[in-house]
Write an enzyme that holds these catalytic residues in place. Sequence first.
Site, mmCIF file in Angstrom:
data_model
loop_
_atom_site.group_PDB
_atom_site.id
_atom_site.type_symbol
_atom_site.label_atom_id
_atom_site.label_comp_id
_atom_site.label_asym_id
_atom_site.label_seq_id
_atom_site.Cartn_x
_atom_site.Cartn_y
_atom_site.Cartn_z
ATOM 1 N N LYS A 191 0.603 33.308 -26.875
ATOM 2 C CA LYS A 191 -0.808 33.044 -27.166
ATOM 3 C C LYS A 191 -1.017 31.543 -27.272
ATOM 4 O O LYS A 191 -0.137 30.814 -27.737
ATOM 5 C CB LYS A 191 -1.224 33.697 -28.492
ATOM 6 C CG LYS A 191 -2.626 33.312 -28.963
ATOM 7 C CD LYS A 191 -2.980 33.864 -30.331
ATOM 8 C CE LYS A 191 -4.354 33.379 -30.755
ATOM 9 N NZ LYS A 191 -4.769 33.928 -32.052
ATOM 10 N N GLU A 224 -12.045 30.960 -42.652
ATOM 11 C CA GLU A 224 -10.593 31.113 -42.659
ATOM 12 C C GLU A 224 -9.923 30.250 -43.726
ATOM 13 O O GLU A 224 -10.020 29.016 -43.700
ATOM 14 C CB GLU A 224 -10.013 30.761 -41.289
ATOM 15 C CG GLU A 224 -8.533 31.040 -41.170
ATOM 16 C CD GLU A 224 -8.014 30.884 -39.755
ATOM 17 O OE1 GLU A 224 -6.790 30.961 -39.569
ATOM 18 O OE2 GLU A 224 -8.832 30.679 -38.834
ATOM 19 N N GLU A 241 -3.658 40.175 -30.307
ATOM 20 C CA GLU A 241 -3.843 38.786 -30.725
ATOM 21 C C GLU A 241 -3.770 38.666 -32.244
ATOM 22 O O GLU A 241 -3.134 37.760 -32.792
ATOM 23 C CB GLU A 241 -5.192 38.273 -30.216
ATOM 24 C CG GLU A 241 -5.516 36.846 -30.632
ATOM 25 C CD GLU A 241 -6.922 36.422 -30.240
ATOM 26 O OE1 GLU A 241 -7.363 35.352 -30.736
ATOM 27 O OE2 GLU A 241 -7.590 37.144 -29.476
ATOM 28 N N GLU A 248 -17.405 34.042 -26.266
ATOM 29 C CA GLU A 248 -16.967 34.054 -27.656
ATOM 30 C C GLU A 248 -17.091 32.670 -28.276
ATOM 31 O O GLU A 248 -17.518 32.517 -29.429
ATOM 32 C CB GLU A 248 -15.520 34.532 -27.741
ATOM 33 C CG GLU A 248 -14.955 34.546 -29.155
ATOM 34 C CD GLU A 248 -13.518 35.018 -29.198
ATOM 35 O OE1 GLU A 248 -12.701 34.379 -29.898
ATOM 36 O OE2 GLU A 248 -13.200 36.029 -28.540
#
Length: 445
Positions: free
Chosen positions: A204, A254, A298, A432
């Site tokens: 990733k 986050e 992911e 996104e």
Amino acid sequence: MEPLRGDERTVGETAVVTRGRRVERGATRAVLDAETRPTFAWATGSETVAASGAAALVTAGGSSRFADVQTAAEGLFDRCEVSAELPSAARPRLFGGFAFHEGDRDGDDSPWDGFPGAAFFLPEVQVTERDGETWLTTTGTGSSAEADADRLLETWHDRLADGAASPRADPPGVDARERTPSQAVWREQVGNALERVDSGRLQKVVLAQALRVSLRGALSVPAVLDRLAETYPDCYRFMFAPPGDGTFFGATPERLVSLRGRTVRTEALAGSTGRGDTPAEDEWLAAELLDSEKDVHEHQLVADAIRDQLEPFASSVRIGERTVRRLATVQHLRTSITAELEEDEHVLSLVEALHPTPAVGGLPPDEALRTIRETEAFDRGWYAAPVGWVDAAGNGTFAVGIRSAVARDRTATLFAGAGIVADSDPDREWDEVQLKYRPMLDELE
């Protein structure tokens, strides 16, 4: 008076003295309106802090920046004295953050001039709202430390008692936009990253974009934070204005890490979809996200990597259930992670171990960072990097500086990224990223 750390002060070291007093609620905005640099703002659902003026400033760079800041912080707190009756929430902290990379690109066109590899300050003035109380904390240093702390306390107590908060400024408006990269170049970048994934070099990588906007009017970042509190009350809202020019701000969902005692709290936040126009559509999109093989893969890469990064420090690591985190414009997969440490650690040791998580970097980390460096045509600066605070006990909280922008004069540069894994579609990832711009863009238009 008592030392914040230990019982001794090395002879010849500069004194650091702190005073504090309760004040009326709503005083944090007045500190930000004073426009004294450096300035830091921090707001969560349970706490709001505003800090300005540097009683001490710590900067660092390179791969040792986390350890260098920790050493400087411990030295400052070792010689800092504070009234014993001052509650823990109102005691002085170091506020600041780090750059994403060890060393970023130099260039005359970078919006990150004045933001070093790490910058933290012990504020002269700190106002903390928590548990229904508001405290004013002031700090002085040097031979006149006590007198300076007392003078600042009296001056700011009177100022906060007399002054009303300035009226909220309207959004400045946007005249022009410049995207880096274009959508055509983005498709090429994602395609090149997918070749590395297919070859086995990458699992990733998170590729980011930059959106530079020209502002029609003057920008008030404190006013932006006020509006973000209404739209994103459960996010970490932050602002850092270093000495000089430029302001980094955002509302990030986050958390990188929180440490209190030996308890560590963090989370995996990866995998995204939009919001629906109706509650039923919202639920349908959330269910689709939970069932998405690409997004779940992911997300699991991020959760597993965080667990692996914490295990060397921990006696136990507990992984929560995967859920959907809903924000105003986007929904994310989220997994809470809690660890108990084997022994005492400083929060900055954990920040160094966890940054960057695969949610903003990738896997394996070195190859992901190499890909980011070779692919992105702009300076990430402090975007997607740790921003937060540390106290005298080595506790602290750091968020990941996403859903963010850096502003200078009549220009703001917004950043957002998307995780590229096997089966990623460039156009879907482009869409996104546009969703992730909305928290900042909505407050500028």
